[in-house]
Design a protein around this motif. Sequence first.
Motif, PDB file in Angstrom:
ATOM      1  N   ARG A 128       0.808  -1.226   0.000  1.00 36.20           N
ATOM      2  CA  ARG A 128       0.000   0.000   0.000  1.00 36.20           C
ATOM      3  C   ARG A 128       0.838   1.272   0.000  1.00 36.20           C
ATOM      4  NH1 ARG A 128      -3.901  -2.446   4.637  1.00 36.20           N
ATOM      5  NH2 ARG A 128      -5.242  -3.735   3.291  1.00 36.20           N
ATOM      6  N   THR A 129       2.127   1.155   0.315  1.00 37.17           N
ATOM      7  CA  THR A 129       2.991   2.346   0.356  1.00 37.17           C
ATOM      8  C   THR A 129       3.625   2.657  -0.995  1.00 37.17           C
ATOM      9  OG1 THR A 129       5.071   1.171   0.848  1.00 37.17           O
ATOM     10  CG2 THR A 129       3.613   1.691   2.723  1.00 37.17           C
ATOM     11  N   ALA A 130       3.419   1.759  -1.968  1.00 30.23           N
ATOM     12  CA  ALA A 130       4.280   1.781  -3.146  1.00 30.23           C
ATOM     13  C   ALA A 130       3.599   2.269  -4.411  1.00 30.23           C
ATOM     14  CB  ALA A 130       4.825   0.379  -3.397  1.00 30.23           C
ATOM     15  N   ASP A 131       4.392   2.963  -5.235  1.00 38.47           N
ATOM     16  CA  ASP A 131       4.019   3.192  -6.633  1.00 38.47           C
ATOM     17  C   ASP A 131       4.462   1.997  -7.468  1.00 38.47           C
ATOM     18  OD1 ASP A 131       3.217   5.945  -6.095  1.00 38.47           O
ATOM     19  OD2 ASP A 131       5.365   6.362  -5.912  1.00 38.47           O
ATOM     20  N   LEU A 132       5.522   1.340  -7.004  1.00 42.55           N
ATOM     21  CA  LEU A 132       6.066   0.156  -7.664  1.00 42.55           C
ATOM     22  C   LEU A 132       6.321  -0.918  -6.622  1.00 42.55           C
ATOM     23  CD1 LEU A 132       7.507  -1.503  -9.901  1.00 42.55           C
ATOM     24  CD2 LEU A 132       9.568  -0.171  -9.407  1.00 42.55           C
ATOM     25  N   LEU A 133       5.751  -2.089  -6.842  1.00 41.17           N
ATOM     26  CA  LEU A 133       5.969  -3.220  -5.938  1.00 41.17           C
ATOM     27  C   LEU A 133       6.814  -4.260  -6.657  1.00 41.17           C
ATOM     28  CD1 LEU A 133       5.281  -4.673  -3.243  1.00 41.17           C
ATOM     29  CD2 LEU A 133       3.391  -5.777  -4.481  1.00 41.17           C
ATOM     30  N   LEU A 134       7.926  -4.634  -6.034  1.00 43.08           N
ATOM     31  CA  LEU A 134       8.782  -5.704  -6.553  1.00 43.08           C
ATOM     32  C   LEU A 134       8.577  -6.942  -5.699  1.00 43.08           C
ATOM     33  CD1 LEU A 134      12.165  -3.831  -7.182  1.00 43.08           C
ATOM     34  CD2 LEU A 134      10.410  -4.424  -8.860  1.00 43.08           C
ATOM     35  N   ILE A 135       8.162  -8.036  -6.337  1.00 44.77           N
ATOM     36  CA  ILE A 135       8.006  -9.301  -5.628  1.00 44.77           C
ATOM     37  C   ILE A 135       9.220 -10.156  -5.963  1.00 44.77           C
ATOM     38  CG2 ILE A 135       6.589 -11.347  -5.274  1.00 44.77           C
ATOM     39  CD1 ILE A 135       4.156  -9.739  -6.086  1.00 44.77           C
ATOM     40  N   THR A 136      10.097 -10.318  -4.989  1.00 40.99           N
ATOM     41  CA  THR A 136      11.372 -11.013  -5.204  1.00 40.99           C
ATOM     42  C   THR A 136      11.471 -12.266  -4.333  1.00 40.99           C
ATOM     43  OG1 THR A 136      12.439  -9.543  -3.590  1.00 40.99           O
ATOM     44  CG2 THR A 136      12.566  -8.909  -5.904  1.00 40.99           C
ATOM     45  N   THR A 137      10.337 -12.892  -4.111  1.00 43.22           N
ATOM     46  CA  THR A 137      10.286 -14.147  -3.368  1.00 43.22           C
ATOM     47  C   THR A 137      10.721 -15.297  -4.271  1.00 43.22           C
ATOM     48  OG1 THR A 137       8.022 -14.602  -4.061  1.00 43.22           O
ATOM     49  CG2 THR A 137       8.300 -13.281  -2.066  1.00 43.22           C
ATOM     50  N   PRO A 138      10.919 -16.506  -3.707  1.00 43.15           N
ATOM     51  CA  PRO A 138      11.111 -17.674  -4.572  1.00 43.15           C
ATOM     52  C   PRO A 138       9.943 -17.839  -5.541  1.00 43.15           C
ATOM     53  CG  PRO A 138      11.704 -18.205  -2.313  1.00 43.15           C
ATOM     54  CD  PRO A 138      11.093 -16.834  -2.277  1.00 43.15           C
ATOM     55  N   ASP A 139      10.206 -18.461  -6.679  1.00 38.21           N
ATOM     56  CA  ASP A 139       9.198 -18.562  -7.740  1.00 38.21           C
ATOM     57  C   ASP A 139       7.881 -19.156  -7.269  1.00 38.21           C
ATOM     58  OD1 ASP A 139      11.277 -17.650  -9.265  1.00 38.21           O
ATOM     59  OD2 ASP A 139      11.129 -19.212 -10.805  1.00 38.21           O
ATOM     60  N   ASP A 140       7.945 -20.186  -6.435  1.00 32.82           N
ATOM     61  CA  ASP A 140       6.719 -20.885  -6.075  1.00 32.82           C
ATOM     62  C   ASP A 140       5.850 -20.127  -5.072  1.00 32.82           C
ATOM     63  OD1 ASP A 140       8.423 -21.199  -3.937  1.00 32.82           O
ATOM     64  OD2 ASP A 140       8.206 -23.380  -3.771  1.00 32.82           O
ATOM     65  N   ILE A 141       6.314 -18.951  -4.657  1.00 32.01           N
ATOM     66  CA  ILE A 141       5.549 -18.139  -3.708  1.00 32.01           C
ATOM     67  C   ILE A 141       4.941 -16.906  -4.378  1.00 32.01           C
ATOM     68  CG2 ILE A 141       5.722 -16.806  -1.531  1.00 32.01           C
ATOM     69  CD1 ILE A 141       7.979 -18.634  -0.703  1.00 32.01           C
ATOM     70  N   ILE A 142       5.445 -16.526  -5.548  1.00 28.68           N
ATOM     71  CA  ILE A 142       5.050 -15.262  -6.183  1.00 28.68           C
ATOM     72  C   ILE A 142       3.543 -15.160  -6.368  1.00 28.68           C
ATOM     73  CG2 ILE A 142       5.219 -13.860  -8.271  1.00 28.68           C
ATOM     74  CD1 ILE A 142       8.074 -14.961  -8.602  1.00 28.68           C
ATOM     75  N   ALA A 143       2.938 -16.173  -6.979  1.00 23.74           N
ATOM     76  CA  ALA A 143       1.503 -16.111  -7.274  1.00 23.74           C
ATOM     77  C   ALA A 143       0.683 -16.019  -5.986  1.00 23.74           C
ATOM     78  CB  ALA A 143       1.080 -17.329  -8.089  1.00 23.74           C
ATOM     79  N   ASP A 144       1.058 -16.784  -4.969  1.00 26.60           N
ATOM     80  CA  ASP A 144       0.328 -16.732  -3.697  1.00 26.60           C
ATOM     81  C   ASP A 144       0.482 -15.380  -3.026  1.00 26.60           C
ATOM     82  OD1 ASP A 144      -0.642 -19.290  -3.927  1.00 26.60           O
ATOM     83  OD2 ASP A 144       0.905 -20.210  -2.666  1.00 26.60           O
ATOM     84  N   ALA A 145       1.694 -14.824  -3.058  1.00 31.33           N
ATOM     85  CA  ALA A 145       1.916 -13.505  -2.458  1.00 31.33           C
ATOM     86  C   ALA A 145       1.051 -12.456  -3.140  1.00 31.33           C
ATOM     87  CB  ALA A 145       3.394 -13.136  -2.548  1.00 31.33           C
ATOM     88  N   CYS A 146       0.990 -12.523  -4.451  1.00 24.25           N
ATOM     89  CA  CYS A 146       0.181 -11.565  -5.207  1.00 24.25           C
ATOM     90  C   CYS A 146      -1.302 -11.712  -4.861  1.00 24.25           C
ATOM     91  CB  CYS A 146       0.415 -11.783  -6.698  1.00 24.25           C
ATOM     92  SG  CYS A 146      -0.496 -10.646  -7.758  1.00 24.25           S
ATOM     93  N   ARG A 147      -1.765 -12.939  -4.793  1.00 29.94           N
ATOM     94  CA  ARG A 147      -3.183 -13.183  -4.486  1.00 29.94           C
ATOM     95  C   ARG A 147      -3.541 -12.695  -3.085  1.00 29.94           C
ATOM     96  NH1 ARG A 147      -5.062 -16.779  -1.469  1.00 29.94           N
ATOM     97  NH2 ARG A 147      -3.162 -18.064  -1.554  1.00 29.94           N
TER      98      ARG A 147
END
Length: 290
Positions: free
Chosen positions: A60-79
Amino acid sequence: MKPNIAIIGCGKVGTSLAFFLSKAGYRISSLFSKTRASAQKTAGLVEGPEPAESAWAAARTADLLLITTPDDIIADACRIIADQNGFRENTTVLHCSGALPSTILAPAKAAGAFTGSMHPLQSFAAARTDINPFKGINMAVEGDGPALALATQLAQDLGAQAHTIRTAGKTLYHAAAVAASNYLVTILDLALQMLKAAGIEPEDGFTILTPLIEGTLNNVEKIGIPEALTGPIARGDVDTVAAHIEHIVAQVPELESLYCSLGVDTARIARAKGSIDETRMEDFLKLLKR
């Protein structure tokens, strides 16, 4: 004006990005990681705020969010972030996976964000702050128009070269990188094992092979494939390759399959070069596919 950046995942890549983007004039607005200690350590490097209590609070603080988790977590983090209304409208969300396309960020897109990916073609053995690991490397970027433009700008500000790829080609791009990097290690291991069987220890073998490796890479760069191909297959020397296989089978039989598999495609490259004719290529294929 440069966007505020929040980073989800403060491992090797996330920490390196946070540090060098901060050096490039970007404000790190928030950090979140699986362990608070990791986020706290990264925050100390960039003089950033205290780590967020949740991924969606950081987003919520960001104009740009970088998701740099391991690959198998990216989709879950986004959801999860989307479920908690963590994406502001017109926020840009980028992940840094090499194998996954930006389409896995669909929940962010549905929430009104622009989505894309930015993959640094670099090996990160550790988080780097001593030297810039992005300087001079290539980054594959893809995604929505605004996300693509921002990813390209980030790459340039980090000192990298951005290359736009098709979203549908993202996984194939990653397979190519694996072949060029990981499989090169496998091929060198093949060569070093054969040298060891011939009486040369691996530490000496690499020294022996280095000028040959560098010369081959230089030839590929200058004259391309298939012109850079040399050696017995390129010369049509079936007897030499047959002798190789005979001695491999006798001394290091576990290497026969890989040697012959590589030889099959090498014969096809030699045929494309025009250094062997169709009949000689068939001779090689019969020998190598036996």
